[in-house]
Design a protein around this motif. Structure first.
Motif, PDB file in Angstrom:
ATOM      1  N   GLY A  65     -13.029   3.366   7.952  1.00 46.43           N
ATOM      2  CA  GLY A  65     -12.359   4.468   8.248  1.00 46.43           C
ATOM      3  C   GLY A  65     -13.221   5.556   8.840  1.00 46.43           C
ATOM      4  O   GLY A  65     -12.773   6.749   9.165  1.00 46.43           O
ATOM      5  N   ASP A  66     -14.520   5.349   8.990  1.00 47.58           N
ATOM      6  CA  ASP A  66     -15.510   6.292   9.418  1.00 47.58           C
ATOM      7  C   ASP A  66     -15.189   6.622  11.078  1.00 47.58           C
ATOM      8  O   ASP A  66     -15.488   7.389  11.714  1.00 47.58           O
ATOM      9  CB  ASP A  66     -16.727   5.991   9.333  1.00 47.58           C
ATOM     10  N   ILE A  67     -14.577   5.493  11.717  1.00 50.07           N
ATOM     11  CA  ILE A  67     -14.173   5.700  13.031  1.00 50.07           C
ATOM     12  C   ILE A  67     -12.587   5.433  12.966  1.00 50.07           C
ATOM     13  O   ILE A  67     -11.991   4.819  12.560  1.00 50.07           O
ATOM     14  CB  ILE A  67     -14.713   4.397  13.740  1.00 50.07           C
ATOM     15  N   PRO A  68     -12.065   6.663  13.674  1.00 49.42           N
ATOM     16  CA  PRO A  68     -10.732   6.849  13.774  1.00 49.42           C
ATOM     17  C   PRO A  68     -10.017   5.535  14.562  1.00 49.42           C
ATOM     18  O   PRO A  68     -10.593   4.904  15.475  1.00 49.42           O
ATOM     19  CB  PRO A  68     -10.569   7.929  14.609  1.00 49.42           C
ATOM     20  N   ALA A  69      -8.630   5.230  14.420  1.00 52.32           N
ATOM     21  CA  ALA A  69      -8.239   4.064  14.679  1.00 52.32           C
ATOM     22  C   ALA A  69      -8.100   4.271  16.213  1.00 52.32           C
ATOM     23  O   ALA A  69      -8.040   3.128  16.902  1.00 52.32           O
ATOM     24  CB  ALA A  69      -6.666   3.938  14.174  1.00 52.32           C
ATOM     25  N   LEU A  89      -4.998  14.134  17.243  1.00 51.02           N
ATOM     26  CA  LEU A  89      -4.352  15.079  16.547  1.00 51.02           C
ATOM     27  C   LEU A  89      -3.026  14.741  15.934  1.00 51.02           C
ATOM     28  O   LEU A  89      -2.516  15.106  14.976  1.00 51.02           O
ATOM     29  CB  LEU A  89      -4.470  16.720  16.755  1.00 51.02           C
ATOM     30  N   LYS A  90      -2.081  14.397  17.267  1.00 51.28           N
ATOM     31  CA  LYS A  90      -0.770  14.124  17.089  1.00 51.28           C
ATOM     32  C   LYS A  90      -0.618  12.714  16.090  1.00 51.28           C
ATOM     33  O   LYS A  90       0.180  13.014  15.220  1.00 51.28           O
ATOM     34  CB  LYS A  90       0.016  13.804  18.333  1.00 51.28           C
ATOM     35  N   ASN A  91      -1.449  11.938  16.321  1.00 50.92           N
ATOM     36  CA  ASN A  91      -1.472  10.790  15.383  1.00 50.92           C
ATOM     37  C   ASN A  91      -1.814  11.101  13.831  1.00 50.92           C
ATOM     38  O   ASN A  91      -1.173  10.656  13.289  1.00 50.92           O
ATOM     39  CB  ASN A  91      -2.133   9.690  15.963  1.00 50.92           C
ATOM     40  N   GLU A  92      -2.647  11.771  13.886  1.00 47.71           N
ATOM     41  CA  GLU A  92      -3.140  12.304  12.441  1.00 47.71           C
ATOM     42  C   GLU A  92      -2.035  13.099  11.772  1.00 47.71           C
ATOM     43  O   GLU A  92      -1.686  12.742  10.618  1.00 47.71           O
ATOM     44  CB  GLU A  92      -4.429  13.145  12.510  1.00 47.71           C
ATOM     45  N   LYS A  93      -1.289  13.948  12.564  1.00 52.06           N
ATOM     46  CA  LYS A  93      -0.025  14.458  12.048  1.00 52.06           C
ATOM     47  C   LYS A  93       0.924  13.603  11.528  1.00 52.06           C
ATOM     48  O   LYS A  93       1.377  13.605  10.473  1.00 52.06           O
ATOM     49  CB  LYS A  93       0.364  15.646  13.017  1.00 52.06           C
ATOM     50  N   TYR A  94       1.138  12.701  12.403  1.00 53.15           N
ATOM     51  CA  TYR A  94       2.269  11.568  12.283  1.00 53.15           C
ATOM     52  C   TYR A  94       1.918  10.743  10.829  1.00 53.15           C
ATOM     53  O   TYR A  94       2.633  10.624  10.013  1.00 53.15           O
ATOM     54  CB  TYR A  94       2.312  10.834  13.220  1.00 53.15           C
ATOM     55  N   ARG A  95       0.602  10.517  10.592  1.00 55.10           N
ATOM     56  CA  ARG A  95      -0.049   9.756   9.531  1.00 55.10           C
ATOM     57  C   ARG A  95       0.289  10.362   8.348  1.00 55.10           C
ATOM     58  O   ARG A  95       0.627   9.749   7.413  1.00 55.10           O
ATOM     59  CB  ARG A  95      -1.444   9.374   9.758  1.00 55.10           C
ATOM     60  N   GLU A  96       0.149  11.645   8.352  1.00 52.18           N
ATOM     61  CA  GLU A  96       0.122  12.463   7.098  1.00 52.18           C
ATOM     62  C   GLU A  96       1.777  12.669   6.699  1.00 52.18           C
ATOM     63  O   GLU A  96       2.115  12.633   5.646  1.00 52.18           O
ATOM     64  CB  GLU A  96      -0.444  13.999   7.292  1.00 52.18           C
ATOM     65  N   GLU A  97       2.504  12.954   7.766  1.00 55.19           N
ATOM     66  CA  GLU A  97       4.034  12.934   7.580  1.00 55.19           C
ATOM     67  C   GLU A  97       4.502  11.659   7.049  1.00 55.19           C
ATOM     68  O   GLU A  97       5.446  11.629   6.007  1.00 55.19           O
ATOM     69  CB  GLU A  97       4.834  13.207   8.941  1.00 55.19           C
ATOM     70  N   MET A  98       4.045  10.552   7.467  1.00 55.38           N
ATOM     71  CA  MET A  98       4.659   9.142   6.887  1.00 55.38           C
ATOM     72  C   MET A  98       3.829   9.014   5.531  1.00 55.38           C
ATOM     73  O   MET A  98       4.797   8.524   4.662  1.00 55.38           O
ATOM     74  CB  MET A  98       3.926   7.997   7.859  1.00 55.38           C
ATOM     75  N   GLN A  99       2.941   9.652   5.405  1.00 52.25           N
ATOM     76  CA  GLN A  99       2.142   9.550   3.767  1.00 52.25           C
ATOM     77  C   GLN A  99       3.303  10.215   2.875  1.00 52.25           C
ATOM     78  O   GLN A  99       3.621   9.781   1.783  1.00 52.25           O
ATOM     79  CB  GLN A  99       0.892   9.995   3.810  1.00 52.25           C
ATOM     80  N   THR A 100       3.442  11.465   3.156  1.00 59.56           N
ATOM     81  CA  THR A 100       4.302  12.217   2.366  1.00 59.56           C
ATOM     82  C   THR A 100       5.727  11.691   2.257  1.00 59.56           C
ATOM     83  O   THR A 100       6.389  11.706   1.103  1.00 59.56           O
ATOM     84  CB  THR A 100       4.487  13.832   2.840  1.00 59.56           C
TER      85      THR A 100
END
Length: 169
Positions: A65-69, A89-100
């Motif tokens: 996880g030290d290297i982004p996907a 940034l878009k993918n990170e936001k998407y991952r956070e939304e999916m997690q919530t």
């Protein structure tokens, strides 16, 4: 890396015509480089390389996880172009939304399953137990001293201790 290794690497790159081009960095501080296909000093073709220079130099300190996907996909050649900052940034936001959303879904499912279990379970019935089912006198008022027999079954009589009043007299 010590200075002799660094000096050797600089000389090797100069002789091999290897040109390292930085294509990006990530939020962890890792730097990503691209070395295009080139011919070495012996005339052999060296295929392109994609390199990550980790911000954390020690291999022991590296964690998954030290290297982004997105960068890992570029390093492993599953994507042709390096990722842009907007894409990351878009993918990170998407991952956070999916997690919530998954947390909310888990909570709702847990509530629904608890409610359905309550509906499906019958209310406990109050029963009165007068002995153990394996006891020879189960279901009878008192154990019989005399043996009993009914057709195919024989039940020997049971020994009952005498009252202490009768025994001491």
């Amino acid at each position: 890396m010590g200075w002799p290794q660094g000096l050797f690497r600089v000389l090797w790159r100069a002789l091999s015509k290897e040109v390292k081009e930085q294509v990006g960095t990530d939020r962890f501080g890792n730097k990503y480089y691209y070395i295009p296909e080139h011919k070495n000093w012996r005339g052999q073709t060296v295929r392109e390389k994609r390199i990550v220079e980790a911000s954390n130099k020690r291999e022991i300190d590296y964690e998954v996880g030290d290297i982004p996907a997105e960068w890992e996909a570029w390093i492993r050649r599953t994507r042709k172009t390096p990722p842009t900052m907007e894409e990351i940034l878009k993918n990170e936001k998407y991952r956070e939304e999916m997690q919530t959303k998954s947390k909310d879904f888990y909570k709702k499912e847990k509530l629904i399953s608890e409610e359905s279990h309550k509906e499906l379970l019958a209310s406990p019935v109050q029963t009165q137990i007068k002995g153990h089912a394996s006891a020879p006198y189960f279901g009878k008022e008192e154990p019989s001293v005399a043996p009993t027999s009914t057709g195919k079954t024989f039940q020997p009589g049971s020994w009952m201790p005498q009252d202490s009043k009768h025994h001491n007299q």
